[in-house]
Scaffold this motif. Structure first.
Motif, mmCIF file in Angstrom:
data_model
loop_
_atom_site.group_PDB
_atom_site.id
_atom_site.type_symbol
_atom_site.label_atom_id
_atom_site.label_comp_id
_atom_site.label_asym_id
_atom_site.label_seq_id
_atom_site.Cartn_x
_atom_site.Cartn_y
_atom_site.Cartn_z
ATOM 1 N N GLN A 168 47.309 -15.396 -2.918
ATOM 2 C CA GLN A 168 47.688 -14.570 -1.439
ATOM 3 C C GLN A 168 48.708 -15.393 -0.647
ATOM 4 O OE1 GLN A 168 46.737 -11.626 -0.680
ATOM 5 N NE2 GLN A 168 45.755 -11.458 -2.926
ATOM 6 N N LEU A 169 48.847 -16.805 -1.183
ATOM 7 C CA LEU A 169 49.445 -17.715 -0.289
ATOM 8 C C LEU A 169 50.965 -17.217 -0.050
ATOM 9 C CD1 LEU A 169 48.457 -21.413 -1.727
ATOM 10 C CD2 LEU A 169 47.925 -20.144 0.520
ATOM 11 N N VAL A 170 51.692 -16.909 -1.172
ATOM 12 C CA VAL A 170 53.006 -16.568 -0.993
ATOM 13 C C VAL A 170 53.027 -15.315 -0.081
ATOM 14 C CG1 VAL A 170 55.201 -16.046 -2.063
ATOM 15 C CG2 VAL A 170 53.940 -17.940 -2.908
ATOM 16 N N PRO A 171 52.504 -14.150 -0.718
ATOM 17 C CA PRO A 171 52.763 -12.963 0.183
ATOM 18 C C PRO A 171 52.300 -13.233 1.813
ATOM 19 C CG PRO A 171 51.513 -12.545 -1.743
ATOM 20 C CD PRO A 171 51.675 -13.852 -1.517
ATOM 21 N N LEU A 172 51.312 -13.616 2.030
ATOM 22 C CA LEU A 172 50.739 -13.902 3.442
ATOM 23 C C LEU A 172 51.430 -15.102 4.171
ATOM 24 C CD1 LEU A 172 47.031 -13.622 2.925
ATOM 25 C CD2 LEU A 172 48.341 -12.122 3.918
ATOM 26 N N LEU A 173 51.760 -16.216 3.600
ATOM 27 C CA LEU A 173 52.665 -17.167 4.511
ATOM 28 C C LEU A 173 53.852 -17.201 4.168
ATOM 29 C CD1 LEU A 173 49.853 -20.052 3.530
ATOM 30 C CD2 LEU A 173 49.686 -18.490 5.587
ATOM 31 N N ILE A 174 54.536 -16.618 3.303
ATOM 32 C CA ILE A 174 55.939 -16.771 3.326
ATOM 33 C C ILE A 174 56.451 -15.411 3.510
ATOM 34 C CG2 ILE A 174 57.808 -17.251 1.647
ATOM 35 C CD1 ILE A 174 56.136 -19.363 0.417
ATOM 36 N N VAL A 175 56.282 -14.336 2.640
ATOM 37 C CA VAL A 175 56.980 -13.140 2.558
ATOM 38 C C VAL A 175 56.852 -12.322 3.732
ATOM 39 C CG1 VAL A 175 57.118 -10.801 1.158
ATOM 40 C CG2 VAL A 175 57.032 -12.899 -0.062
ATOM 41 N N THR A 176 55.573 -12.123 4.219
ATOM 42 C CA THR A 176 55.221 -11.330 5.526
ATOM 43 C C THR A 176 55.880 -11.916 6.386
ATOM 44 O OG1 THR A 176 53.177 -10.584 4.491
ATOM 45 C CG2 THR A 176 53.439 -10.392 7.026
ATOM 46 N N PRO A 177 55.867 -13.351 6.733
ATOM 47 C CA PRO A 177 56.511 -13.662 8.042
ATOM 48 C C PRO A 177 58.094 -13.611 7.798
ATOM 49 C CG PRO A 177 54.857 -15.278 7.381
ATOM 50 C CD PRO A 177 54.937 -14.290 6.277
#
Length: 253
Positions: A168-177
């Motif tokens: 969940q790190l990349v979708p939540l902390l990178i892609v969504t922002p």
């Protein structure tokens, strides 16, 4: 190419999608509908139009991109991580199946799920706003390329991740922002000049801009540049996947 192997992996992954329909399908549709209602009602009441398009209709391409990107990553990353977690990935690796067939099966299923959800959201949005598609073929091209590219990215994340939290790190902390800051709910032309320049370093800007152009004929950046960016991202992900299977990184160890 072993079509039977591809179909077996694809069918299994799609079966999991329908077995967990509430989590895989209903949840993202409801979440996106809430985004649409909140942003369309709260902000739309203060902004009548953006570039001649009602604000409610303007944000639809951005909402679709947000959902498609996150769903493609999530489905692909979980699809390949779970076999690693329970050890069945070694059965796939020992079978007479090439890495290309494995990737096509897993990534194809994840891209199909994301594409399906994106189309449903598009249909749902048409009940709220007057949605028009000025360029249907480019719209379909942008949507498919985005689904496949981010499914490949999710596949890489699933191989990289060592636990469920890292998925969940990349979708939540990178892609969504990046999607929120990529012009999904506004045009970057509305920003001060300095911030417009900074926004151009966000790759999501080019994806959202090209996708929105296919709907309304308006774009923040040239459409050709948007196509080059998504094609380059796709090529980069393909190269990364090829290297992973060539070296066995995080798979055979």
């Amino acid at each position: 190419m072993n079509a039977g192997a591809i179909w077996a992996i694809y069918r299994y992954e799609m079966g999991r999608f329908f077995r967990t329909l509430a989590q895989s399908f209903i949840s993202p549709v409801i979440s996106t509908s809430l985004y649409f209602v909140v942003f369309g009602a709260a902000i739309g009441s203060r902004i009548d139009e953006v570039g001649g398009v009602s604000y409610g209709a303007f944000i639809v391409p951005g909402l679709i991109m947000l959902t498609v990107m996150t769903q493609a990553i999530t489905n692909a990353s979980f699809g390949i991580y779970f076999p690693k977690f329970i050890g069945t990935i070694y059965e796939v690796l020992s079978a007479p199946v090439s890495f290309l067939e494995v990737v096509v099966g897993y990534v194809g299923a994840a891209a199909t799920k994301a594409l399906f959800i994106g189309v449903v959201i598009m249909v749902t949005a048409s009940f709220f706003v007057d949605l028009r598609i000025a360029h249907p073929l480019p719209m379909a091209l942008f949507l498919v390329l985005t689904c496949v590219s981010f499914a490949l990215m999710g596949f890489i994340i699933g191989i990289w991740a060592k636990n469920f939290e890292q998925l969940q790190l990349v979708p939540l902390l990178i892609v969504t922002p990046l999607v929120f800051l990529g012009g999904s709910f506004y045009s970057i032309s509305m920003l001060p000049q300095a911030w417009q320049t900074i926004a151009l370093f966000n790759p999501v800007v080019y994806l959202v801009s090209g996708f929105r152009w296919s709907f309304y004929g308006m774009a923040d950046v040239p459409v050709a540049v948007s196509l080059v960016v998504i094609a380059g991202f796709l090529a980069l992900c393909l190269a990364a996947v090829w290297w992973i299977f060539r070296t066995g990184w995080r798979i055979r160890a």
